[in-house]
Scaffold this motif. Structure first.
Motif, PDB file in Angstrom:
ATOM      1  N   LYS A 130       2.299   2.203  -3.001  1.00  0.00           N
ATOM      2  CA  LYS A 130       0.687   2.691  -4.483  1.00  0.00           C
ATOM      3  C   LYS A 130       0.800   4.017  -4.235  1.00  0.00           C
ATOM      4  O   LYS A 130       1.227   4.500  -5.255  1.00  0.00           O
ATOM      5  CB  LYS A 130      -0.171   1.488  -4.078  1.00  0.00           C
ATOM      6  CG  LYS A 130      -0.372   0.091  -4.296  1.00  0.00           C
ATOM      7  CD  LYS A 130      -1.837  -0.078  -4.348  1.00  0.00           C
ATOM      8  CE  LYS A 130      -1.784  -0.999  -4.645  1.00  0.00           C
ATOM      9  NZ  LYS A 130      -3.014  -2.278  -4.667  1.00  0.00           N
ATOM     10  N   ILE A 131       0.959   4.646  -2.981  1.00  0.00           N
ATOM     11  CA  ILE A 131       0.342   6.076  -2.319  1.00  0.00           C
ATOM     12  C   ILE A 131       1.611   6.191  -1.619  1.00  0.00           C
ATOM     13  O   ILE A 131       1.597   6.959   0.131  1.00  0.00           O
ATOM     14  CB  ILE A 131      -0.643   6.094  -2.123  1.00  0.00           C
ATOM     15  CG1 ILE A 131      -1.390   5.223  -1.074  1.00  0.00           C
ATOM     16  CG2 ILE A 131      -2.361   5.731  -2.987  1.00  0.00           C
ATOM     17  CD1 ILE A 131      -2.023   5.326  -0.468  1.00  0.00           C
TER      18      ILE A 131
ATOM     19  N   ASP B 194      -8.266   8.933   0.948  1.00  0.00           N
ATOM     20  CA  ASP B 194      -7.429   8.397  -0.122  1.00  0.00           C
ATOM     21  C   ASP B 194      -7.598   6.587   0.159  1.00  0.00           C
ATOM     22  O   ASP B 194      -7.115   6.516  -1.399  1.00  0.00           O
ATOM     23  CB  ASP B 194      -5.351   9.055  -0.230  1.00  0.00           C
ATOM     24  CG  ASP B 194      -5.704  10.199  -0.530  1.00  0.00           C
ATOM     25  OD1 ASP B 194      -6.839  10.492  -0.749  1.00  0.00           O
ATOM     26  OD2 ASP B 194      -4.738  11.204  -0.074  1.00  0.00           O
TER      27      ASP B 194
ATOM     28  N   ARG C 117     -10.390   5.369  -1.672  1.00  0.00           N
ATOM     29  CA  ARG C 117     -10.463   5.322  -2.924  1.00  0.00           C
ATOM     30  C   ARG C 117     -10.116   4.979  -4.319  1.00  0.00           C
ATOM     31  O   ARG C 117      -9.809   4.586  -5.401  1.00  0.00           O
ATOM     32  CB  ARG C 117     -10.254   7.637  -3.539  1.00  0.00           C
ATOM     33  CG  ARG C 117     -11.377   8.635  -3.457  1.00  0.00           C
ATOM     34  CD  ARG C 117     -10.304   9.803  -3.357  1.00  0.00           C
ATOM     35  NE  ARG C 117     -12.126  11.043  -3.054  1.00  0.00           N
ATOM     36  CZ  ARG C 117     -11.224  12.345  -2.837  1.00  0.00           C
ATOM     37  NH1 ARG C 117      -9.922  13.042  -2.801  1.00  0.00           N
ATOM     38  NH2 ARG C 117     -12.266  13.173  -2.983  1.00  0.00           N
ATOM     39  N   LYS C 118      -8.829   4.431  -3.304  1.00  0.00           N
ATOM     40  CA  LYS C 118      -7.886   3.561  -3.993  1.00  0.00           C
ATOM     41  C   LYS C 118      -8.329   2.154  -3.626  1.00  0.00           C
ATOM     42  O   LYS C 118      -7.337   1.133  -4.377  1.00  0.00           O
ATOM     43  CB  LYS C 118      -5.645   3.421  -3.681  1.00  0.00           C
ATOM     44  CG  LYS C 118      -6.149   4.853  -3.772  1.00  0.00           C
ATOM     45  CD  LYS C 118      -5.505   4.926  -5.724  1.00  0.00           C
ATOM     46  CE  LYS C 118      -4.494   6.601  -5.250  1.00  0.00           C
ATOM     47  NZ  LYS C 118      -4.640   6.651  -7.578  1.00  0.00           N
ATOM     48  N   GLU C 119      -9.361   1.710  -3.128  1.00  0.00           N
ATOM     49  CA  GLU C 119      -9.512   1.191  -2.386  1.00  0.00           C
ATOM     50  C   GLU C 119      -8.926   0.277  -2.408  1.00  0.00           C
ATOM     51  O   GLU C 119      -8.583  -1.196  -1.948  1.00  0.00           O
ATOM     52  CB  GLU C 119     -10.416   0.012  -3.749  1.00  0.00           C
ATOM     53  CG  GLU C 119     -11.634   0.202  -4.604  1.00  0.00           C
ATOM     54  CD  GLU C 119     -12.380  -0.028  -5.392  1.00  0.00           C
ATOM     55  OE1 GLU C 119     -11.270  -0.626  -5.818  1.00  0.00           O
ATOM     56  OE2 GLU C 119     -13.069   0.449  -6.186  1.00  0.00           O
TER      57      GLU C 119
ATOM     58  N   SER D 179       0.983  -1.042  -0.033  1.00  0.00           N
ATOM     59  CA  SER D 179       0.045   0.345   0.104  1.00  0.00           C
ATOM     60  C   SER D 179       0.781   0.901  -0.036  1.00  0.00           C
ATOM     61  O   SER D 179       0.665   2.157  -0.528  1.00  0.00           O
ATOM     62  CB  SER D 179      -1.328  -0.013   1.084  1.00  0.00           C
ATOM     63  OG  SER D 179      -1.431  -0.796   1.221  1.00  0.00           O
TER      64      SER D 179
END
Length: 327
Positions: free
Chosen positions: A71-72, A185, A188-190, A68
């Motif tokens: 990813k962000i 966030d 939104r990114k599931e 995770s």
């Protein structure tokens, strides 16, 4: 079922305030004994980091968090530095120049801050400001101010105290902003992370400011004392691990219910009461007079109304959905 879930979230919010207030108490004691504010701010999360890594690793959830984070990374770094490192640094410095009760009261205006920032971070129903929530949160802030009337008249060095209060108010906005933006966030990114994973992710994200603070602390006052290390570790266990995890869990339980979300955030004002008890025990702080008692009564009334309305709104929404589905 939804009502029970909200009651549980509110209860967890109050319980988290009990543990989170230990961090303020430790900060106050460190300042009282001459400890460096920079070390106090950085040690809270630097000592928390290995503890959380072990706990998340033992639960088998570390690899999910690492994926995770990849990813962000900007999300974790930005809101970790502001919502964890930045807010705590402001509180640590503020307590250096003002009494703990004043800083706590200033920071607890976060119950109003959470409402005011909503239109700027959401693009759905959560962006709407509830007039009832705004009124109740404003009443909570008034109760916090009322509590201090007995003390304000006795204060000296007003410019420094106003600076301290201003830093506490800024921290009051950074705390809910960081928490909410991270959850949004992830939503939104599931990406699904449990409360402990999110606390660890925010802690890792806050490393840049934590390292800078520790370097400043070493440059200005040398290594932290054994007392500061021990007290900071206690704060890590009670506030950083237990308090933060409980608070994140409570927020997660009602993350899509805006009014219930604000109710959980409002429970944090009980930290003023817990901080007062702590300072009475460890520093001999006297129980407040008439205005302090009046403020606590106003606070209890506001929280009671918040909780009642949150449960009532949930019940009304459930009835509407049942009718709409033709059940």
């Amino acid at each position: 079922m939804l009502k029970i879930k909200i009651i549980k979230a509110i209860s967890l919010g109050i319980l988290s305030a009990l543990f989170l207030s230990s961090g303020i108490i430790v900060n106050s004691l460190n300042a009282y004994h001459g400890g460096s504010w920079a070390w106090t701010a950085s040690l809270r999360y630097l000592l928390l980091l290995p503890v959380l890594i072990v706990l998340v690793l033992l639960r088998g959830n570390l690899s999910d968090l690492i994926r995770s984070f990849k990813k962000i990374p900007v999300t974790f770094l930005l809101w970790g530095n502001l919502g964890f490192g930045g807010y705590y640094a402001l509180l640590s410095y503020a307590i250096r120049i003002a009494p703990g009760w004043l800083v706590t009261a200033g920071f607890m205006t976060t119950v109003l801050a959470g409402i005011l920032i909503a239109p700027f971070i959401y693009d759905d129903h959560r962006a709407k400001i509830s007039k009832k929530a705004l009124t109740l949160s404003s009443f909570l802030v008034i109760s916090l101010v009322t509590m201090q009337f007995d003390h304000i008249a006795k204060l000296e060095h007003l410019p420094e105290l106003l600076l301290s209060l201003g830093m506490a108010l800024l921290a009051a906005f950074l705390w809910p902003l960081g928490n909410r933006k991270l959850m949004l966030d992830l939503e939104r990114k599931e990406i699904k992370l449990d409360p402990m994973q999110r606390v660890l992710g925010m802690t890792v994200g806050s490393l840049p400011i934590l390292i800078a603070l520790s370097l400043y602390g070493f440059y200005t006052s040398g290594a932290p004392s054994s007392l500061q290390l021990k007290s900071s570790f206690i704060a890590v266990l009670f506030s950083g691990v237990v308090g933060s995890t409980l608070f994140f869990k409570a927020l997660q339980m009602v993350s899509k219910n805006q009014f219930a979300l604000m109710t959980v955030e409002a429970t944090q004002v009980t930290g003023v009461l817990f901080t007062l008890f702590g300072e009475m025990i460890f520093k001999g702080t006297p129980w407040p007079g008439f205005y302090g008692n009046l403020g606590f009564a106003m606070m209890a009334l506001s929280l009671g109304c918040y909780s009642w309305l949150s449960i009532k709104k949930t019940g009304a929404s459930a009835v509407k959905n049942t009718v709409a589905l033709g059940i």
